[in-house]
Design a protein around this motif. Structure first.
Motif, PDB file in Angstrom:
ATOM      1  N   PRO A  67      20.437  -9.361 -95.751  1.00 19.26           N
ATOM      2  CA  PRO A  67      19.107  -9.384 -95.048  1.00 19.26           C
ATOM      3  C   PRO A  67      18.358 -10.439 -95.506  1.00 19.26           C
ATOM      4  O   PRO A  67      18.900 -11.289 -96.456  1.00 19.26           O
ATOM      5  CB  PRO A  67      18.662  -8.596 -96.137  1.00 19.26           C
ATOM      6  N   TYR A  68      16.813 -10.425 -94.720  1.00 17.39           N
ATOM      7  CA  TYR A  68      16.129 -11.842 -95.347  1.00 17.39           C
ATOM      8  C   TYR A  68      16.148 -12.132 -96.282  1.00 17.39           C
ATOM      9  O   TYR A  68      15.484 -10.956 -96.826  1.00 17.39           O
ATOM     10  CB  TYR A  68      15.291 -12.191 -94.506  1.00 17.39           C
ATOM     11  N   SER A  69      16.334 -13.291 -97.100  1.00 21.77           N
ATOM     12  CA  SER A  69      15.581 -12.731 -98.772  1.00 21.77           C
ATOM     13  C   SER A  69      14.422 -12.713 -98.563  1.00 21.77           C
ATOM     14  O   SER A  69      13.787 -12.954 -99.755  1.00 21.77           O
ATOM     15  CB  SER A  69      16.269 -14.535 -99.368  1.00 21.77           C
ATOM     16  N   GLU A  70      13.662 -13.423 -97.820  1.00 26.27           N
ATOM     17  CA  GLU A  70      11.392 -13.759 -97.784  1.00 26.27           C
ATOM     18  C   GLU A  70      11.572 -13.314 -96.291  1.00 26.27           C
ATOM     19  O   GLU A  70      11.342 -14.682 -95.544  1.00 26.27           O
ATOM     20  CB  GLU A  70      11.704 -15.059 -98.157  1.00 26.27           C
ATOM     21  N   PRO A  71      11.671 -12.823 -96.288  1.00 26.18           N
ATOM     22  CA  PRO A  71      10.763 -12.208 -94.438  1.00 26.18           C
ATOM     23  C   PRO A  71       9.666 -13.173 -94.063  1.00 26.18           C
ATOM     24  O   PRO A  71       8.855 -13.579 -94.862  1.00 26.18           O
ATOM     25  CB  PRO A  71      10.600 -10.522 -94.432  1.00 26.18           C
ATOM     26  N   ARG A  72       8.962 -13.544 -93.043  1.00 25.79           N
ATOM     27  CA  ARG A  72       8.319 -14.522 -92.918  1.00 25.79           C
ATOM     28  C   ARG A  72       7.237 -13.576 -91.823  1.00 25.79           C
ATOM     29  O   ARG A  72       6.454 -14.234 -91.245  1.00 25.79           O
ATOM     30  CB  ARG A  72       8.478 -15.890 -92.287  1.00 25.79           C
ATOM     31  N   ASN A  73       8.164 -12.829 -90.916  1.00 29.67           N
ATOM     32  CA  ASN A  73       7.485 -12.165 -90.177  1.00 29.67           C
ATOM     33  C   ASN A  73       7.272 -10.846 -89.592  1.00 29.67           C
ATOM     34  O   ASN A  73       8.778 -10.292 -90.291  1.00 29.67           O
ATOM     35  CB  ASN A  73       8.183 -12.634 -88.568  1.00 29.67           C
ATOM     36  N   PRO A  74       6.557  -9.951 -88.959  1.00 27.65           N
ATOM     37  CA  PRO A  74       7.451  -8.850 -88.997  1.00 27.65           C
ATOM     38  C   PRO A  74       8.422  -8.783 -88.375  1.00 27.65           C
ATOM     39  O   PRO A  74       9.004  -6.944 -88.737  1.00 27.65           O
ATOM     40  CB  PRO A  74       5.812  -8.169 -87.746  1.00 27.65           C
ATOM     41  N   ILE A  75       8.891  -9.676 -87.641  1.00 28.22           N
ATOM     42  CA  ILE A  75      10.452  -8.799 -86.533  1.00 28.22           C
ATOM     43  C   ILE A  75      11.328  -8.958 -87.897  1.00 28.22           C
ATOM     44  O   ILE A  75      12.783  -7.588 -87.925  1.00 28.22           O
ATOM     45  CB  ILE A  75      10.396 -10.026 -85.879  1.00 28.22           C
ATOM     46  N   GLU A  76      11.394 -10.002 -89.361  1.00 28.24           N
ATOM     47  CA  GLU A  76      12.086  -9.665 -89.965  1.00 28.24           C
ATOM     48  C   GLU A  76      12.417  -9.101 -90.732  1.00 28.24           C
ATOM     49  O   GLU A  76      12.808  -8.135 -92.272  1.00 28.24           O
ATOM     50  CB  GLU A  76      11.971 -10.978 -91.254  1.00 28.24           C
ATOM     51  N   GLU A  77      10.675  -8.218 -91.278  1.00 27.04           N
ATOM     52  CA  GLU A  77      10.192  -7.769 -92.229  1.00 27.04           C
ATOM     53  C   GLU A  77      11.398  -6.027 -91.679  1.00 27.04           C
ATOM     54  O   GLU A  77      11.946  -5.690 -92.095  1.00 27.04           O
ATOM     55  CB  GLU A  77       8.859  -6.914 -92.012  1.00 27.04           C
ATOM     56  N   ARG A  78      11.337  -5.709 -89.910  1.00 24.59           N
ATOM     57  CA  ARG A  78      12.189  -4.662 -90.102  1.00 24.59           C
ATOM     58  C   ARG A  78      13.353  -5.213 -89.499  1.00 24.59           C
ATOM     59  O   ARG A  78      13.625  -3.301 -89.488  1.00 24.59           O
ATOM     60  CB  ARG A  78      11.257  -4.585 -88.231  1.00 24.59           C
ATOM     61  N   PHE A  79      13.949  -5.691 -89.188  1.00 23.18           N
ATOM     62  CA  PHE A  79      15.126  -6.092 -89.315  1.00 23.18           C
ATOM     63  C   PHE A  79      15.631  -5.619 -90.800  1.00 23.18           C
ATOM     64  O   PHE A  79      16.607  -5.285 -91.085  1.00 23.18           O
ATOM     65  CB  PHE A  79      16.056  -7.035 -89.335  1.00 23.18           C
ATOM     66  N   ASN A  80      15.379  -6.176 -92.172  1.00 25.63           N
ATOM     67  CA  ASN A  80      15.662  -5.718 -93.593  1.00 25.63           C
ATOM     68  C   ASN A  80      15.099  -4.119 -93.670  1.00 25.63           C
ATOM     69  O   ASN A  80      16.606  -3.914 -93.614  1.00 25.63           O
ATOM     70  CB  ASN A  80      14.442  -6.643 -94.516  1.00 25.63           C
ATOM     71  N   LYS A  81      14.234  -3.243 -92.988  1.00 19.31           N
ATOM     72  CA  LYS A  81      14.044  -2.172 -93.070  1.00 19.31           C
ATOM     73  C   LYS A  81      15.224  -1.399 -92.397  1.00 19.31           C
ATOM     74  O   LYS A  81      15.953  -0.438 -93.503  1.00 19.31           O
ATOM     75  CB  LYS A  81      13.078  -2.111 -92.819  1.00 19.31           C
TER      76      LYS A  81
END
Length: 99
Positions: A67-81
């Protein structure tokens, strides 16, 4: 198996999950993913375009997504979810084994 992971969170290239747990044993023993049989196969490109999902304890590679340690945008947040939703399978499995 790929289809099963795709159904969980629409992560089509995921072919497996990686995690670890500590258990008390008599002799020293350790396992390092990079030197395991499956780790060597993924490193050598023998697993096609498939990828594994691992937690932040592993290094992100071309075949092991963390996972991204510090998601910077909605795409990275969605990936983490989606990553978390898919990886909870292995977390539940370890929970059952520990019982």
């Amino acid at each position: 198996v790929k289809r099963d992971f795709a159904q969980i969170a629409r992560m089509r290239r995921v072919v497996g999950l990686i995690d670890g747990t500590h258990v008390e044993i008599q002799r020293p023993f350790h396992s390092i993913f990079k030197t395991s049989t499956i780790g060597k196969k993924f490193s050598a490109g023998e697993c096609g375009h498939g990828v594994l999902l691992g937690d932040s304890g592993y290094a992100n590679t071309t075949y092991l997504f963390t996972p991204y340690s510090e998601p910077r945008n909605p795409i990275e947040e969605r990936f983490n979810k989606l990553h978390k939703t898919t990886r909870c399978m292995v977390e539940r499995s370890f929970g059952i084994l520990k019982k």
